[in-house]
Design a protein around this motif. Structure first.
Motif, PDB file in Angstrom:
ATOM      1  N   ALA A   1       0.859  -1.236  -0.020  1.00  0.00           N
ATOM      2  CA  ALA A   1      -0.004   0.022   0.070  1.00  0.00           C
ATOM      3  C   ALA A   1       1.007   1.205  -0.305  1.00  0.00           C
ATOM      4  O   ALA A   1       0.434   2.249   0.188  1.00  0.00           O
ATOM      5  N   ASP A   2       2.129   1.118  -0.099  1.00  0.00           N
ATOM      6  CA  ASP A   2       3.109   2.218  -0.207  1.00  0.00           C
ATOM      7  C   ASP A   2       2.710   3.284  -1.329  1.00  0.00           C
ATOM      8  O   ASP A   2       1.973   3.032  -2.264  1.00  0.00           O
ATOM      9  N   SER A   3       2.906   4.552  -1.024  1.00  0.00           N
ATOM     10  CA  SER A   3       2.451   5.733  -2.078  1.00  0.00           C
ATOM     11  C   SER A   3       3.601   5.854  -3.444  1.00  0.00           C
ATOM     12  O   SER A   3       2.942   6.204  -4.194  1.00  0.00           O
TER      13      SER A   3
ATOM     14  N   VAL B   1       6.265  -0.405  -4.417  1.00  0.00           N
ATOM     15  CA  VAL B   1       5.123  -1.293  -4.437  1.00  0.00           C
ATOM     16  C   VAL B   1       5.895  -2.573  -5.507  1.00  0.00           C
ATOM     17  O   VAL B   1       5.836  -3.662  -5.236  1.00  0.00           O
ATOM     18  N   ALA B   2       6.441  -2.034  -6.415  1.00  0.00           N
ATOM     19  CA  ALA B   2       6.843  -3.113  -7.572  1.00  0.00           C
ATOM     20  C   ALA B   2       7.921  -4.042  -6.866  1.00  0.00           C
ATOM     21  O   ALA B   2       7.857  -5.119  -6.929  1.00  0.00           O
TER      22      ALA B   2
ATOM     23  N   LYS C   1      -4.499  -1.998  -5.630  1.00  0.00           N
ATOM     24  CA  LYS C   1      -3.458  -1.353  -5.290  1.00  0.00           C
ATOM     25  C   LYS C   1      -2.503  -1.486  -6.581  1.00  0.00           C
ATOM     26  O   LYS C   1      -1.831  -0.495  -6.939  1.00  0.00           O
ATOM     27  N   LEU C   2      -2.417  -2.918  -6.985  1.00  0.00           N
ATOM     28  CA  LEU C   2      -1.418  -2.984  -7.939  1.00  0.00           C
ATOM     29  C   LEU C   2      -1.682  -2.381  -9.458  1.00  0.00           C
ATOM     30  O   LEU C   2      -0.796  -1.716 -10.190  1.00  0.00           O
TER      31      LEU C   2
ATOM     32  N   LEU D   1       2.458  -7.282 -13.297  1.00  0.00           N
ATOM     33  CA  LEU D   1       1.736  -7.993 -14.239  1.00  0.00           C
ATOM     34  C   LEU D   1       1.620  -9.465 -13.802  1.00  0.00           C
ATOM     35  O   LEU D   1       0.847 -10.034 -14.095  1.00  0.00           O
ATOM     36  N   ASN D   2       2.965  -9.948 -13.451  1.00  0.00           N
ATOM     37  CA  ASN D   2       3.233 -11.335 -13.094  1.00  0.00           C
ATOM     38  C   ASN D   2       2.274 -11.699 -11.825  1.00  0.00           C
ATOM     39  O   ASN D   2       1.683 -12.926 -11.787  1.00  0.00           O
ATOM     40  N   ALA D   3       2.004 -10.818 -10.742  1.00  0.00           N
ATOM     41  CA  ALA D   3       1.269 -10.979  -9.671  1.00  0.00           C
ATOM     42  C   ALA D   3      -0.112 -10.936 -10.104  1.00  0.00           C
ATOM     43  O   ALA D   3      -1.060 -11.614  -9.743  1.00  0.00           O
ATOM     44  N   LEU D   4      -0.561  -9.946 -11.281  1.00  0.00           N
ATOM     45  CA  LEU D   4      -2.019 -10.038 -11.572  1.00  0.00           C
ATOM     46  C   LEU D   4      -2.285 -11.343 -12.261  1.00  0.00           C
ATOM     47  O   LEU D   4      -3.538 -11.762 -12.229  1.00  0.00           O
ATOM     48  N   SER D   5      -1.381 -11.941 -12.946  1.00  0.00           N
ATOM     49  CA  SER D   5      -1.775 -13.348 -13.714  1.00  0.00           C
ATOM     50  C   SER D   5      -1.961 -14.410 -12.879  1.00  0.00           C
ATOM     51  O   SER D   5      -2.619 -15.268 -13.033  1.00  0.00           O
TER      52      SER D   5
END
Length: 727
Positions: free
Chosen positions: A167-169, A174-175, A207-208, A224-228
């Motif tokens: 949740a970092d700004s 985040v990445a 958040k991503l 994107l890998n996390a979203l997959s």
């Protein structure tokens, strides 16, 4: 009196002196020279204490050089690394964020067990640092620490801190956090953890998606890998994710584009709207085409992934055939992939420009590329029925060039076309037979022989053509022998009057003079079929075969879905699951111990093998196919062998010190005496083939297959002369 020169101290002595100089510039120059020597593989580990003294400095460049030296030699000097801990801890409190990040990054890269415990407190501070650069560096350091000592990361609560940092700004924080959590998740799965260390929830996904557009290429790929990995709750969420990811198609980096396509392909499975699916597929085409403007290596990776995508969604690049036409300066590996994709994209509407292009390729100088181009013409003919005649005409033009490798590949392709369209292009056969002298490759010869045998009834001089191959039967390769045998039998079944002598000759040659068991067995089967039941022979040999088709996919549907989830990793490039070419776990002490036990395992396996053979003396003889039980009750075959375990060869084999294990294995077994009683020879050497009377006379009651052997007296044979005494 002669004066002796003072002994040379060596370069390291001079460097040590300069590293302890009172002048700052001289010390810095000495460190640079040390790093230069280290880069060219010179051993400068002896200067460790002297370099370490220069660690406390305000000069950032000098500090980086010292840290680089420490990372290189920390494993060889673990005791001295502890001396640097105080400086590391001090640097993590430095007002300069670059120094703080450099210190925590270096501590994570040292991989020395003795300083891991000192790393936790500075890492805790850096994870909560005010500067985002320090935080993103610290996030990756947690993953490195987990790789070294997972329990330390869990005990200190670093995993919970990482989850909070999503949740970092700052999007780069985040990445890096996502990348660290993903690495930890992969390491945990590899070590057999049952609990999921990185669960992607709906809140995390939102958040991503917010951070996605603000990251660098590396960050976008990680997100994107996390979203997959995320499984959408409903169709609406899948549509939302796809809409937010589609803008990544316009990115200049090929990895970002391919990873975005992977996310879309995965989440399209949950979309119910047909129109939205078509829209997404249409939007994929331009970025995929753009990937082909990259260097050849990137092109090849893109083409391999495009090949997979077309197997799942053939309509992605329907109108983009011309993009895949080969350029004169394309490497062969790129041209081969383009050929495969062109065949996949071929339709009735674009087949004419495709055939024109393939015909040009077939006149190139690269032999391998020419062969593949001709093969592509054949695949197009098999795929598109309406274009088959045009493809055959192109092949005939190529055969007319009389270039050896072109003619041979065209003959192979024509065989496949005949299998797809039987009795359709029989007018081509005379042209193919006229080029018989051009053929010198086994596959081309076998293909032409198959065509002659298949259409023997319509070829007037089929017996003459096949006679050429029968005359040189023993000199041909095994595939050609097999095809000749079958073709002659086909000819005999269709024209028995004119081919009796030919079939008798080929069967005799195949059963007596051929050293291939496959060829001999097939000859025996044909012989027995022709002797006993001509109707069955016709049903088997002249059976109608189903026409061949071009497979739509090169992998199974389940594997295809798995590989689409691996775009753009090596699995999707190799078209194989990752576990087939990537070892599990880390290379470390455990694997070295396993290697040490391999030798003991081999010895145990050898001992078990010998025990198994010895046990065979009490077992039944599995190699005795006779129905009659021997009256003497003595074992025969493998059971008759005696294992001489006390011989030196056996000792060598068991100890693993044998120089030639096969010879030692043979010499372990004692002599065996096997008696052989043969059956009387048949009057007709063709086993009742009856060639003198009717074309297919029934075989007599006794038709031994094997040629008779004279009665042999039982005699002792050495292990070298008779391998295991089996024959």
């Amino acid at each position: 009196m002669s004066m002796r020169a003072p002994p040379r101290k060596g370069e390291n002595f001079e460097l040590a002196a300069d590293l302890n100089s009172e002048y700052k510039e001289k010390r810095k120059d000495a460190i640079k020279r040390v790093i230069a020597n280290m880069t060219v593989q010179k051993d400068v580990s002896g200067l460790f204490p002297d370099v370490l003294k220069n660690m406390q400095t305000d000069d950032l460049e000098q500090k980086k050089l010292v840290y680089l030296y420490l990372m290189n030699y920390a494993k060889t000097q673990p005791e001295l690394v502890i001396l640097a801990v105080n400086t590391f801890v001090k640097d993590t409190d430095d007002p300069n964020p670059l120094v703080r990040a450099l210190a925590i990054r270096t501590m994570g890269c040292l991989r020395a067990e003795k300083i891991i415990d000192y790393l936790c407190d500075p890492l805790q501070k850096c994870l909560k640092d005010d500067n985002p650069y320090v935080r993103k560096t610290a996030a990756l350091c947690v993953a490195k620490l987990y790789d070294l000592k997972p329990e330390l990361v869990i005990e200190n609560g670093f995993l919970e801190q990482l989850r909070d940092m999503i949740a970092d700004s700052n999007p780069m924080v985040v990445a890096n956090t996502v990348e660290a959590l993903s690495d930890i998740h992969i390491a945990a799965v590899a070590s057999g953890a049952t609990k999921d260390t990185f669960v992607v929830t709906t809140d995390i996904v939102n958040k991503l998606l917010v951070a996605l557009n603000e990251c660098s290429e590396w960050g976008r790929v990680a997100i994107l890998n996390a979203l997959s990995r995320y499984t959408a709750e409903d169709a609406g969420e899948s549509e939302h994710i796809c809409e937010r990811v589609v803008p990544q198609f316009q990115h200049a980096n090929a990895s970002v584009v391919l990873t975005a396509i992977k996310v879309i392909m995965i989440h399209m499975r949950g979309i119910n709207s047909e129109s939205l699916t078509k829209t997404l597929i249409r939007k994929m085409a331009p970025p995929l085409v753009t990937l082909l403007s990259n260097p050849p290596e990137v092109q090849w990776v893109a083409l391999r992934n495009i090949n997979l995508l077309l197997q799942k969604r053939p309509d992605i690049l329907t109108n983009e055939m011309r993009v895949f036409f080969c350029k004169y300066n394309d490497p062969l590996y790129v041209k081969v992939e383009k050929l495969d994709i062109m065949v996949r994209l071929a339709t009735e509407h674009n087949v004419d420009p495709l055939l024109s292009e393939l015909k040009e390729y077939a006149q190139e100088v690269d032999v391998d590329f020419v062969r593949r181009s001709i093969k592509a013409i054949g695949q197009t003919a098999i795929k598109i029925d309406e274009a088959a005649e045009r493809c055959v005409n192109v092949l005939l033009e190529l055969i007319g060039t009389r270039v050896s490798y072109v003619v041979q590949e065209a003959v192979v392709v024509m065989k496949d076309i005949f299998r797809k369209y039987p009795s359709t292009y029989e007018g081509v056969i005379p042209t193919l037979c006229a080029n018989l002298d051009e053929l010198d490759e086994p596959e081309a010869k076998a293909s032409l022989i198959w065509i002659i045998g298949e259409y023997a009834k319509k070829i007037d001089n089929a017996d003459e053509l096949l006679g050429i191959f029968v005359d040189t039967f023993t000199e041909e390769s095994y595939p050609v022998q097999l095809q000749t045998l079958t073709a002659v039998v086909k000819l005999y079944l269709q024209k028995p009057e004119s081919s009796q002598g030919l079939v008798q000759k080929v069967l005799n040659t195949a059963t007596k003079d051929c050293d291939s068991p496959d060829v001999r067995d097939r000859a025996y089967i044909y012989w027995r079929l022709l002797s006993t039941d001509p109707g069955a022979a016709k049903a088997v040999v002249l059976a109608v075969r189903p026409p061949i088709t071009l497979p739509r996919t090169t992998v199974s549907p389940a594997l295809l879905e798995e590989l689409l989830g691996e775009i753009p990793l090596l699995a999707s490039v190799y078209h194989k699951p990752a576990e087939t070419f990537v070892g599990r776990g880390r290379i470390g002490a455990d694997s070295m111990q396993r290697k040490g036990t391999d030798l003991a395992d081999d010895r145990l396996a050898t001992q078990k093998a010998l025990q198994t053979v010895a046990a065979g003396q009490q077992a039944e003889n599995l190699l005795d196919f006779d129905d009659d039980v021997p009256n003497d009750g003595q074992p025969s075959g493998l059971a008759a062998t005696t294992v001489l375990a006390s011989t030196p060869a056996a000792a060598n084999l068991l100890a693993g010190t044998s120089s030639n294990p096969l010879d030692d294995l043979v010499s372990i077994f004692g002599s065996a005496s096997l008696g052989a009683t043969s059956s009387p020879a048949p009057a007709n050497p063709m086993g009742g083939f009856g060639f003198g009377t009717s074309p297919l006379a029934p075989a007599p009651a006794v038709t031994p297959v094997l040629s008779p052997q004279p009665p042999a007296q039982p005699q002792a044979q050495s292990g070298q002369d008779d391998l295991l005494g089996l024959f």
